[in-house]
Design a protein around this motif. Structure first.
Motif, PDB file in Angstrom:
ATOM      1  N   PRO A 381       0.906  -1.235   0.031  1.00 21.09           N
ATOM      2  CA  PRO A 381       0.144   0.023   0.006  1.00 21.09           C
ATOM      3  C   PRO A 381       0.995   1.329  -0.264  1.00 21.09           C
ATOM      4  O   PRO A 381       1.886   1.127   0.648  1.00 21.09           O
ATOM      5  CB  PRO A 381      -0.795  -0.024   1.163  1.00 21.09           C
ATOM      6  CG  PRO A 381      -0.705  -1.522   1.710  1.00 21.09           C
ATOM      7  CD  PRO A 381       0.580  -1.886   1.255  1.00 21.09           C
ATOM      8  N   GLY A 382       0.470   2.222  -0.651  1.00 20.80           N
ATOM      9  CA  GLY A 382       1.200   3.560  -0.833  1.00 20.80           C
ATOM     10  C   GLY A 382       2.377   3.651  -1.501  1.00 20.80           C
ATOM     11  O   GLY A 382       3.219   4.666  -1.480  1.00 20.80           O
ATOM     12  N   ALA A 383       2.828   2.601  -2.229  1.00 25.49           N
ATOM     13  CA  ALA A 383       3.951   2.387  -3.249  1.00 25.49           C
ATOM     14  C   ALA A 383       3.713   2.992  -4.234  1.00 25.49           C
ATOM     15  O   ALA A 383       2.717   2.463  -5.126  1.00 25.49           O
ATOM     16  CB  ALA A 383       4.802   1.278  -2.794  1.00 25.49           C
ATOM     17  N   GLU A 384       4.612   3.568  -4.797  1.00 25.18           N
ATOM     18  CA  GLU A 384       4.581   3.705  -6.543  1.00 25.18           C
ATOM     19  C   GLU A 384       5.687   3.119  -7.261  1.00 25.18           C
ATOM     20  O   GLU A 384       6.456   2.272  -6.716  1.00 25.18           O
ATOM     21  CB  GLU A 384       4.730   5.229  -6.465  1.00 25.18           C
ATOM     22  CG  GLU A 384       6.088   5.603  -6.377  1.00 25.18           C
ATOM     23  CD  GLU A 384       6.197   7.298  -6.739  1.00 25.18           C
ATOM     24  OE1 GLU A 384       5.415   7.657  -7.622  1.00 25.18           O
ATOM     25  OE2 GLU A 384       7.116   8.130  -6.271  1.00 25.18           O
ATOM     26  N   HIS A 385       5.677   3.310  -8.551  1.00 18.04           N
ATOM     27  CA  HIS A 385       6.791   2.524  -9.342  1.00 18.04           C
ATOM     28  C   HIS A 385       8.355   2.696  -8.585  1.00 18.04           C
ATOM     29  O   HIS A 385       8.473   3.784  -8.450  1.00 18.04           O
ATOM     30  CB  HIS A 385       6.679   3.178 -10.751  1.00 18.04           C
ATOM     31  CG  HIS A 385       7.266   2.245 -11.707  1.00 18.04           C
ATOM     32  ND1 HIS A 385       6.576   0.921 -12.004  1.00 18.04           N
ATOM     33  CD2 HIS A 385       8.302   2.351 -12.610  1.00 18.04           C
ATOM     34  CE1 HIS A 385       7.102   0.387 -12.880  1.00 18.04           C
ATOM     35  NE2 HIS A 385       8.344   1.140 -13.285  1.00 18.04           N
ATOM     36  N   GLY A 386       8.963   1.709  -8.583  1.00 15.25           N
ATOM     37  CA  GLY A 386      10.126   1.630  -8.113  1.00 15.25           C
ATOM     38  C   GLY A 386      10.161   0.884  -6.579  1.00 15.25           C
ATOM     39  O   GLY A 386      11.115   0.983  -5.966  1.00 15.25           O
ATOM     40  N   MET A 387       8.703   0.849  -6.134  1.00 16.66           N
ATOM     41  CA  MET A 387       8.513   0.487  -4.916  1.00 16.66           C
ATOM     42  C   MET A 387       8.965   1.369  -3.756  1.00 16.66           C
ATOM     43  O   MET A 387       9.809   1.095  -2.812  1.00 16.66           O
ATOM     44  CB  MET A 387       9.296  -0.914  -4.452  1.00 16.66           C
ATOM     45  CG  MET A 387       8.290  -1.490  -3.634  1.00 16.66           C
ATOM     46  SD  MET A 387       6.602  -1.840  -3.998  1.00 16.66           S
ATOM     47  CE  MET A 387       6.749  -3.020  -5.151  1.00 16.66           C
ATOM     48  N   THR A 388       8.721   2.669  -3.759  1.00 16.00           N
ATOM     49  CA  THR A 388       8.949   3.753  -2.907  1.00 16.00           C
ATOM     50  C   THR A 388       7.849   4.499  -2.399  1.00 16.00           C
ATOM     51  O   THR A 388       6.573   4.414  -3.101  1.00 16.00           O
ATOM     52  CB  THR A 388       9.924   4.904  -3.701  1.00 16.00           C
ATOM     53  OG1 THR A 388       9.094   5.279  -4.761  1.00 16.00           O
ATOM     54  CG2 THR A 388      11.142   4.468  -3.909  1.00 16.00           C
ATOM     55  N   LEU A 389       7.691   4.611  -1.093  1.00 20.56           N
ATOM     56  CA  LEU A 389       6.474   5.547  -0.547  1.00 20.56           C
ATOM     57  C   LEU A 389       6.893   7.021  -0.905  1.00 20.56           C
ATOM     58  O   LEU A 389       8.104   7.098  -0.935  1.00 20.56           O
ATOM     59  CB  LEU A 389       6.546   5.119   0.948  1.00 20.56           C
ATOM     60  CG  LEU A 389       6.407   3.671   1.331  1.00 20.56           C
ATOM     61  CD1 LEU A 389       6.199   3.179   3.030  1.00 20.56           C
ATOM     62  CD2 LEU A 389       5.047   3.059   0.735  1.00 20.56           C
ATOM     63  N   PHE A 390       5.920   7.717  -0.811  1.00 19.09           N
ATOM     64  CA  PHE A 390       6.039   9.102  -1.406  1.00 19.09           C
ATOM     65  C   PHE A 390       5.249  10.084  -0.503  1.00 19.09           C
ATOM     66  O   PHE A 390       4.154   9.656   0.195  1.00 19.09           O
ATOM     67  CB  PHE A 390       5.770   9.276  -2.784  1.00 19.09           C
ATOM     68  CG  PHE A 390       4.223   8.881  -3.390  1.00 19.09           C
ATOM     69  CD1 PHE A 390       3.328   9.767  -3.069  1.00 19.09           C
ATOM     70  CD2 PHE A 390       4.053   7.302  -3.510  1.00 19.09           C
ATOM     71  CE1 PHE A 390       2.182   9.090  -3.553  1.00 19.09           C
ATOM     72  CE2 PHE A 390       2.942   6.841  -3.715  1.00 19.09           C
ATOM     73  CZ  PHE A 390       1.777   8.015  -3.877  1.00 19.09           C
ATOM     74  N   GLU A 391       5.534  11.346  -0.770  1.00 18.55           N
ATOM     75  CA  GLU A 391       4.636  12.395  -0.410  1.00 18.55           C
ATOM     76  C   GLU A 391       4.142  13.177  -1.619  1.00 18.55           C
ATOM     77  O   GLU A 391       4.766  13.318  -2.566  1.00 18.55           O
ATOM     78  CB  GLU A 391       5.286  13.499   0.741  1.00 18.55           C
ATOM     79  CG  GLU A 391       6.482  14.056  -0.022  1.00 18.55           C
ATOM     80  CD  GLU A 391       7.335  15.057   1.083  1.00 18.55           C
ATOM     81  OE1 GLU A 391       7.195  14.660   2.196  1.00 18.55           O
ATOM     82  OE2 GLU A 391       8.161  15.657   0.488  1.00 18.55           O
ATOM     83  N   LEU A 401      10.091   8.994  -0.585  1.00 15.71           N
ATOM     84  CA  LEU A 401      10.651   9.155   0.907  1.00 15.71           C
ATOM     85  C   LEU A 401      11.525   7.759   1.295  1.00 15.71           C
ATOM     86  O   LEU A 401      12.281   7.887   2.070  1.00 15.71           O
ATOM     87  CB  LEU A 401       9.283   9.413   1.793  1.00 15.71           C
ATOM     88  CG  LEU A 401       8.431  10.500   1.616  1.00 15.71           C
ATOM     89  CD1 LEU A 401       7.454  10.449   2.454  1.00 15.71           C
ATOM     90  CD2 LEU A 401       9.191  11.764   1.851  1.00 15.71           C
ATOM     91  N   ARG A 402      11.174   6.619   1.058  1.00 15.70           N
ATOM     92  CA  ARG A 402      11.826   5.449   1.389  1.00 15.70           C
ATOM     93  C   ARG A 402      11.150   4.239   0.551  1.00 15.70           C
ATOM     94  O   ARG A 402       9.998   4.433  -0.131  1.00 15.70           O
ATOM     95  CB  ARG A 402      11.448   5.302   2.985  1.00 15.70           C
ATOM     96  CG  ARG A 402      10.168   5.119   3.403  1.00 15.70           C
ATOM     97  CD  ARG A 402       9.955   4.868   4.709  1.00 15.70           C
ATOM     98  NE  ARG A 402      10.218   3.324   4.891  1.00 15.70           N
ATOM     99  CZ  ARG A 402      10.807   2.863   5.923  1.00 15.70           C
ATOM    100  NH1 ARG A 402      11.031   3.492   6.899  1.00 15.70           N
ATOM    101  NH2 ARG A 402      11.042   1.546   6.081  1.00 15.70           N
ATOM    102  N   TYR A 403      11.646   3.021   0.825  1.00 13.55           N
ATOM    103  CA  TYR A 403      10.924   1.889   0.353  1.00 13.55           C
ATOM    104  C   TYR A 403      10.179   1.289   1.472  1.00 13.55           C
ATOM    105  O   TYR A 403      10.479   1.398   2.731  1.00 13.55           O
ATOM    106  CB  TYR A 403      12.097   0.993  -0.020  1.00 13.55           C
ATOM    107  CG  TYR A 403      13.122   1.459  -0.931  1.00 13.55           C
ATOM    108  CD1 TYR A 403      12.834   1.327  -2.282  1.00 13.55           C
ATOM    109  CD2 TYR A 403      14.166   2.257  -0.709  1.00 13.55           C
ATOM    110  CE1 TYR A 403      13.762   1.838  -3.321  1.00 13.55           C
ATOM    111  CE2 TYR A 403      15.177   2.657  -1.664  1.00 13.55           C
ATOM    112  CZ  TYR A 403      14.815   2.540  -2.785  1.00 13.55           C
ATOM    113  OH  TYR A 403      15.693   2.901  -3.896  1.00 13.55           O
ATOM    114  N   PRO A 404       9.134   0.306   1.289  1.00 16.07           N
ATOM    115  CA  PRO A 404       8.305  -0.002   2.150  1.00 16.07           C
ATOM    116  C   PRO A 404       9.145  -1.297   3.125  1.00 16.07           C
ATOM    117  O   PRO A 404       9.861  -1.786   2.701  1.00 16.07           O
ATOM    118  CB  PRO A 404       7.423  -0.748   1.379  1.00 16.07           C
ATOM    119  CG  PRO A 404       7.375  -0.385   0.087  1.00 16.07           C
ATOM    120  CD  PRO A 404       8.623  -0.109  -0.211  1.00 16.07           C
ATOM    121  N   ALA A 405       8.849  -1.114   4.474  1.00 17.31           N
ATOM    122  CA  ALA A 405       9.463  -1.944   5.295  1.00 17.31           C
ATOM    123  C   ALA A 405       8.697  -3.445   4.894  1.00 17.31           C
ATOM    124  O   ALA A 405       7.920  -3.737   4.389  1.00 17.31           O
ATOM    125  CB  ALA A 405       8.832  -1.776   6.830  1.00 17.31           C
ATOM    126  N   GLY A 406       9.830  -4.155   5.020  1.00 17.96           N
ATOM    127  CA  GLY A 406       9.662  -5.640   4.587  1.00 17.96           C
ATOM    128  C   GLY A 406       9.808  -6.071   3.180  1.00 17.96           C
ATOM    129  O   GLY A 406       9.977  -7.350   2.564  1.00 17.96           O
TER     130      GLY A 406
END
Length: 432
Positions: A381-391, A401-406
């Motif tokens: 959830p909340g991840a975009e292309h490249g598997m990063t979380l974003f604002e 901002l970062r990559y998802p935990a796990g």
């Protein structure tokens, strides 16, 4: 004078960046691993659990961290003991470089093209799983930029990374022909197994983005124990572009009637792409002329349509050749997946607007139901292309901002043959 001074400063920064690349490596920080990678403008750290920041030399013998890709200080600081020592301190906590066994190689891909590769293995003599890292659509050296080549062996999984044809130190011409790239990937797996010898246990492919098309295809042509597709697709490039436009227009607040008109532009662009930019141009010009004064026209983007929009007539025929990489625009991903019995893990980014996951998720779930396919799906959830979380900014633009935990831990565990426990917020859909 100012121009000369600026040029000198740029040259000094380039020299500093090159000198600091001896700091690149995987480090043991407590019971976790921390990767230090090259990055434009400095170095980048990535924690195995997803946190990341750009490192900028602070002039006081250390490096200040900027959160994700925001340019904002995040409060972290790293001090390196030096290249020879292989030590650093992250917020005052000591970490040591993890010794890896690195073997550089050159091997023959399809049609004898020489490809530059690198095998990275954990130290010791234990049998370990192997992941062959298959690149996305980028035309850069994977041997330089793919940080997973260190993250995986730092966690006990051998990694083989290679510059795809036409990039880095590999020969041949850059291409997006999945058939050719799959044969190259098969050759890469054979070379990695040869180099690793008796230490190689389970082995398979991990493909990100465009590699999500290539990795399953490669697995149909050799004996692989697993396939990992990260933010990849089970639709064609043309279908990807349509899905992207629909989602992007919805996020802009447009209704079904506007989206239907936008898709006329998208479908006309697809005909131009299918012809390798030799036909359909007049029709594409005509549909754009009909809509280009509409207030929503500038919101039409997609995955490749936006590349064609600035060019008209003969200019498009000419400039379009810059995008003529042999892409199989109507590639039938499901025909490959229906014939593949290799265990697969699909890691999908739920908020991906470049490669929307919706239809891919539905097709994969249907494949599991109808054919009992060995396909597991993880949705982040909340991840975009490249598997990063974003604002998201007020104008809708995103900053990672970062990559998802796990996420990385899941990759490691699947390569080792097991998925167990929680992986951050990921939702897992596993076959029975």
């Amino acid at each position: 004078m100012l121009r000369i001074l600026f040029a000198v400063l740029l040259a000094l920064a380039a020299c500093r960046a090159q000198a600091d690349e001896c700091l690149v490596g995987a480090y043991r920080l407590g019971d976790a691993s921390l990767d230090i990678a090259p990055s434009d403008g400095g170095l980048r750290w990535r924690h195995v659990e997803g946190a990341t920041g750009l490192l900028v030399a602070d002039g006081a013998g250390g490096w200040t961290s900027l959160e994700g890709w925001t340019g904002r200080p995040d409060g972290h600081r790293i001090e390196f003991a030096g290249c020879a020592q292989g030590e650093l301190r992250f917020d005052g906590v000591a970490a040591r470089r993890i010794p890896l066994r690195v073997t550089e190689t050159a091997f023959a891909g399809r049609d004898g093209v020489s490809l530059a590769g690198r095998l990275l293995m954990p130290e010791g003599e234990a049998v370990v799983p192997l992941v062959v890292l298959i690149h996305g659509a980028e035309n850069l050296s994977a041997r330089r930029w793919d940080f997973m080549q260190r993250q995986l062996p730092a966690e006990g999984v051998a990694a083989f990374v290679y510059d795809k044809r036409g990039t880095g130190e590999s020969g041949g011409q850059y291409t997006q022909d999945y058939d050719v790239l799959a044969d190259d990937a098969v050759a890469a797996l054979a070379e990695a197994r040869r180099l690793g010898g008796a230490r190689i246990g389970r082995s398979g492919f991990r493909g990100g983005s465009q590699g999500g098309w290539v990795a399953p295809l490669a697995a149909t042509r050799t004996s692989a124990d697993f396939v990992i597709a990260a933010y990849g697709l089970a639709v064609s490039p043309v279908e990807e572009d349509r899905e992207a436009v629909i989602l992007q227009m919805q996020l802009k607040g447009h209704g079904a009637d506007v989206i239907e008109s936008a898709l006329e532009i998208v479908d006309a662009a697809a005909e131009v792409a299918r012809s390798r930019f030799t036909a359909g141009i007049d029709a594409f010009d005509a549909v754009r002329a009909r809509y280009r004064d509409e207030p929503w026209y500038d919101d039409v983007h997609g995955n490749f349509t936006h590349l064609l929009l600035p060019h008209y007539g003969e200019a498009l025929r000419r400039e379009g050749q810059a995008y003529n990489f042999g892409t199989p625009w109507d590639y039938d991903a499901m025909a490959v997946l229906r014939g593949l019995r290799t265990p697969q893990l699909w890691q999908l980014a739920e908020a991906d607007i470049d490669a929307p996951m919706g239809e891919t998720f539905r097709r994969l779930r249907r494949l599991v139901r109808e054919q009992d396919a060995p396909v597991g799906i993880a949705v982040f959830p909340g991840a975009e292309h490249g598997m990063t979380l974003f604002e998201t900014a007020a104008d809708g633009s995103r900053t990672s901002l970062r990559y998802p935990a796990g996420y990385t831990r899941m990759t490691v565990d699947f390569a080792k043959g097991r998925l167990a426990g929680d992986y951050g917020d990921a939702r897992l859909y596993l076959p029975d």
